[in-house]
Each structure stands twice: as C-alpha cells, then as structure tokens.
Design an enzyme around this catalytic site. Structure first.
Site, PDB file in Angstrom:
ATOM      1  N   LYS A  50       6.753   3.430  18.344  1.00 11.98           N
ATOM      2  CA  LYS A  50       6.871   4.837  17.932  1.00 11.98           C
ATOM      3  C   LYS A  50       7.338   5.697  19.104  1.00 11.98           C
ATOM      4  O   LYS A  50       8.162   6.600  18.940  1.00 11.98           O
ATOM      5  CB  LYS A  50       5.530   5.334  17.387  1.00 11.98           C
ATOM      6  N   GLU A  87      10.979   9.618   8.564  1.00 15.63           N
ATOM      7  CA  GLU A  87       9.846  10.466   8.956  1.00 15.63           C
ATOM      8  C   GLU A  87       8.546   9.680   9.122  1.00 15.63           C
ATOM      9  O   GLU A  87       7.787   9.897  10.061  1.00 15.63           O
ATOM     10  CB  GLU A  87       9.645  11.574   7.904  1.00 15.63           C
ATOM     11  N   GLY A  97      -7.883  -0.412   5.720  1.00 12.46           N
ATOM     12  CA  GLY A  97      -6.428  -0.524   5.500  1.00 12.46           C
ATOM     13  C   GLY A  97      -5.570   0.281   6.472  1.00 12.46           C
ATOM     14  O   GLY A  97      -4.431   0.600   6.159  1.00 12.46           O
ATOM     15  N   ARG A 146       7.858  -9.394  -3.202  1.00 10.83           N
ATOM     16  CA  ARG A 146       7.799 -10.842  -3.485  1.00 10.83           C
ATOM     17  C   ARG A 146       6.670 -11.184  -4.460  1.00 10.83           C
ATOM     18  O   ARG A 146       6.705 -12.200  -5.111  1.00 10.83           O
ATOM     19  CB  ARG A 146       7.743 -11.676  -2.206  1.00 10.83           C
ATOM     20  N   THR A 183       0.830  -1.208   0.000  1.00  9.07           N
ATOM     21  CA  THR A 183       0.000   0.000   0.000  1.00  9.07           C
ATOM     22  C   THR A 183       0.864   1.258   0.000  1.00  9.07           C
ATOM     23  O   THR A 183       0.688   2.153  -0.840  1.00  9.07           O
ATOM     24  CB  THR A 183      -0.900  -0.005   1.258  1.00  9.07           C
ATOM     25  N   VAL A 184       1.817   1.339   0.926  1.00  7.68           N
ATOM     26  CA  VAL A 184       2.607   2.573   1.046  1.00  7.68           C
ATOM     27  C   VAL A 184       3.577   2.710  -0.128  1.00  7.68           C
ATOM     28  O   VAL A 184       3.720   3.786  -0.715  1.00  7.68           O
ATOM     29  CB  VAL A 184       3.353   2.633   2.408  1.00  7.68           C
TER      30      VAL A 184
END
Ligand code: HSE
Length: 431
Positions: free
Chosen positions: A205, A129, A187, A45, A13-14
């Site tokens: 985080k 970031e 998602g 993959r 997705t990213v």
C-alpha cells in the site's frame, strides 16, 4: 442516463459486499448520479457453491475469459487478489477494451507501471480506491483533492489487521497469537496472514501512495520492512508507561533530494492523533505544501468498507466513461521523480531499546559504554525490579542515532554474558 455493464471476477467477502451495495443502493445511485449498473457476469471458482439469490439474469461462471471477452461488459471488477490470475485478468480486460476497478494492492505495487501503461494505450481507466485503506478515500484525496500540492511526508496506519492486533494486545493483555486468531476470526486478515503481520501488505500500500504522492516508483525490495511479530506485551507496557504507543507505521519522507520509505513498528507520543487510531481503523497523515498537514481516518478493512471504495470507483467511472480522468490514466506509475531512496543504514531516529539483563552492579555501565562508543546518547533508562527471575528488562530511550551504529552496538551488546536474550529495538518518530 449513464449505463455501465459490470463483470465481477472474485465473489468472496468483498465481491459479495459490492453486489449487496449495488443492489441495495440501486435507486439511490440512479437518482443521485443518473447512473444504472447492470451486473452482467460474476466469475468465481466456486460460484456454484455460493449464495447467488436474486442474480438470475447474471451469467454465473467459473471461467474469467467469459467475462473479459464479453463485448457487452464495459468494466471488469477484479477482486481475486494476489498476483495470478489477477495479472492476466486485468491485462486481458484492458486489452479487450474494458475499464478496470480493483482492490489489488499487491498486483499494483508489483505490476502497476505495466498495467497503467496498457490502460493509457487503450484510453481505459484503472480505478483502485480500495487498494489502500479500503473505502477511506486516500487515492482520490491524493490524486484529485490534493492534485496541486507537493508532498513532504506520509505517515500511515494502513493495515487494519496489525492495528487490530496491537490494539487487542494493549487492551486485553493478549499475546500476539491470541490477537491474530481473533483478527482472522473476524475476517480482517489476508488469506495468508503473514502478508499482514510481516508488514508486506503495508509495504504494498505504501508503494502505491509513494508513487501517487511523490512520483517515485519503488520496488518492494527497496522498502525497509519490519512487521509486528516480535512485539511483545512487555514492550507495549513499557511504552505506555513512557507516554508512548506502538503502531505499525508506513513512512515516506522527503529529506532534501532523498526519500526515506519504510514500514516498521513505531513508537509515537500517546497524545498524537495517530496514537488513538485503534482496531481495524486506518489513518493517513500527510504533510503537504501548501495545504500543510491533513489527516484521513476510517475503517481500513472489512467487507463493506472495501465495497464502499469499489462502488465509489464505479460511480466515478460512470461519470467519466468516455473520457477517463487524465489523472487515472496519466503518468501514473511512470517514474517522474529524481529523488533517490535513502538507505536504511543512513537513517537517523531515536530508539527504544530493551535488554533482558542479569540484575547486578555494573551491567548498565557495560551496555551504555558500548552505546557511547558508537556515538549513541541515552535520553532515559528504566529498570524495573524483578522478584521472580534473575534477569530484568532494562529499557533505554536514545537520542537521535544512525541506524548502522545502533545495529553494530546491538551486535556487541548481544554478545555480553550478562545479556540473556536478543535486544528489542523499536524506532521512535516525532510526528
Ligand atoms: N488485510 C488487510 C488489512 C485488508 O488488514 O488491512 C485490507 O487491505
């Protein structure tokens, strides 16, 4: 013209969001930053099952070694996530003399120290970031915008999935599972949503933020972590009627020469700005010296939010290609702090307590008696009448109380025959 050749590993997705942004902003980036990016290779993959239209000149591969060993590639973007093979990819890319851009909070939280040391040795940069708050520029804010400040406290809503779940539970009267299903359908959640809802993603985080802000490298095991799976609609409703909201907060505070680092569902006043951060939005409130409080707010999850952070890293990197910022390769992840971590047992907070108790005279006295014996003062008690069942929720707000004393009292209260289920305890925070 700055020219950088990119190798992207992880075309999910990213990754797809990053390619989309680089292609649609090509002219914008060239004109504004005098920079050209070429997407030399993409590894995934299942790359051959994915939409790769418009990428005819790009090497599309399933073997990440082709990317990290390609001498023409200057920067490797790692968007695989998780520990392996991301650890091998980033380590390998640095060793073969490439800069790295990653959004991998888990890996940085666990192996950051080692990877930053490697980067420094090679005079290469790791930009990250999107590892916290997706494109919300918290990393650059701490490392650059606030470089000369000291940090007193950080309060963050930094998991979009949990914030979305709590918001939907409040708004729609949903159960936890209903709201989680919706978050997954959109998602937002990690591949393993337990990382989100158990507070682990938030802790990853937080450990990155603590290091950047306080210079303290902390192990995940040293962070007190509580997730949101036990939060029920009953508590959300009670909180609302008490003028409070429940948020999953990442908290790091300096208390004299100690720091408290915890992740927990937290009750905050409904009129505090953090209480109106809803859905997948993230917000990070930092108390700094001399600037004072600063609040950053924006979309902390989702394809293009994360892509935005990665692309900003690439642009920054291009501007500093031959002299990576000392901040980014400086003393990151080397423990320069003398602060000691404060044990959770010593932490003092106010508590929201809910007991499901039999509705008969003397029950309240038994509960408050045990709390009193442990030195815990009660600030308020609410008991709503129940028409349907013989048990009723008894909700108490305490004065400041030490964690260990609350735990001991709750153990005793659970054993009372008039108390019918495990008490719920949620910490309150005055921000
Ligand atoms: N699962 C993460 C979240 C994605 O919900 O915040 C962004 O790190």
């Amino acid at each position: 013209m700055n020219r950088l050749n990119i190798g992207l590993i992880g075309y999910g997705t990213v990754g797809q969001g990053v390619i989309k942004m680089l292609r649609t902003r090509e002219n914008f980036i060239r004109n504004k930053f005098n920079t050209e990016f070429t997407i030399k290779a993409i590894c995934d993959r299942s790359i051959h099952q994915k939409n790769t239209r418009g990428l005819a000149k790009t090497n599309l591969t399933t073997n990440y070694l082709e990317v990290i060993n390609d001498p023409e590639i200057n920067v490797v973007i790692e968007l695989v996530g998780g520990m392996h093979p991301s650890y091998e990819i980033i380590g390998g890319a640095l060793r073969s003399g490439k800069h790295v851009v990653t959004a991998n909070k888990e890996l940085l939280a666990q192996k950051g120290e080692e990877l930053f040391t490697e980067a420094k040795k090679k005079n290469k940069a790791i930009y990250f970031e999107s590892s916290v708050g997706a494109g919300v520029p918290i990393i650059k804010m701490i490392t650059e915008g606030l470089a000369g400040n000291k940090f007193n406290a950080i309060y963050g809503i930094i998991n979009g999935t949990c914030n979305f779940i709590l918001t939907e539970m409040t708004k729609n009267n949903w159960t936890f599972s209903q709201a989680l299903k919706e978050a997954q359908a959109r998602g937002y959640a990690e591949r393993n949503p337990a990382l989100d809802v158990n507070g682990i993603d938030t802790a990853h985080k937080l450990s990155i933020l603590v290091f950047l802000a306080l210079g303290k490298s902390i192990k995940l095991n040293d962070i007190y972590i509580e997730g949101i799976t036990h939060i029920s609609h009953v508590d959300i409703e009670h909180a609302e009627s008490l003028g409070l909201s429940i948020k999953l907060l990442a908290i790091a505070k300096r208390v004299k020469n100690q720091i408290e680092v915890r992740v927990q569902p937290t009750l905050i006043a409904k009129d505090h700005p953090l209480a109106s951060v809803n859905g997948i939005f993230n917000a990070i409130l930092i108390d700094t010296d001399p600037l004072g409080d600063i609040l950053l707010y924006g979309q902390g999850a989702g394809q293009m939010a994360a892509a935005s952070g990665v692309v900003s890293d690439l642009i920054n990197l291009a501007a500093r290609n031959n002299s990576p910022s000392t901040i980014m390769v400086g003393n990151l992840f080397q423990d320069i702090s003398t602060f000691k971590l404060r044990e959770i047992d010593q932490i003092k907070t106010k508590f929201y307590l809910r007991f499901m108790a039999i509705d008969k005279p003397g029950v309240l006295a038994k509960i408050t008696g045990i709390l009193g014996e442990h030195g815990i003062g009660i600030a308020s008690v609410t008991q709503k009448e129940s028409k349907k069942s013989s048990t009723v929720p008894v909700v108490m707000l305490t004065d400041l109380a030490t964690e260990s004393m609350v735990r001991l009292s709750l153990q005793q209260i659970t054993r009372l025959s008039v108390v019918k289920s495990k008490p719920v305890a949620i910490r309150m925070e005055k921000l």
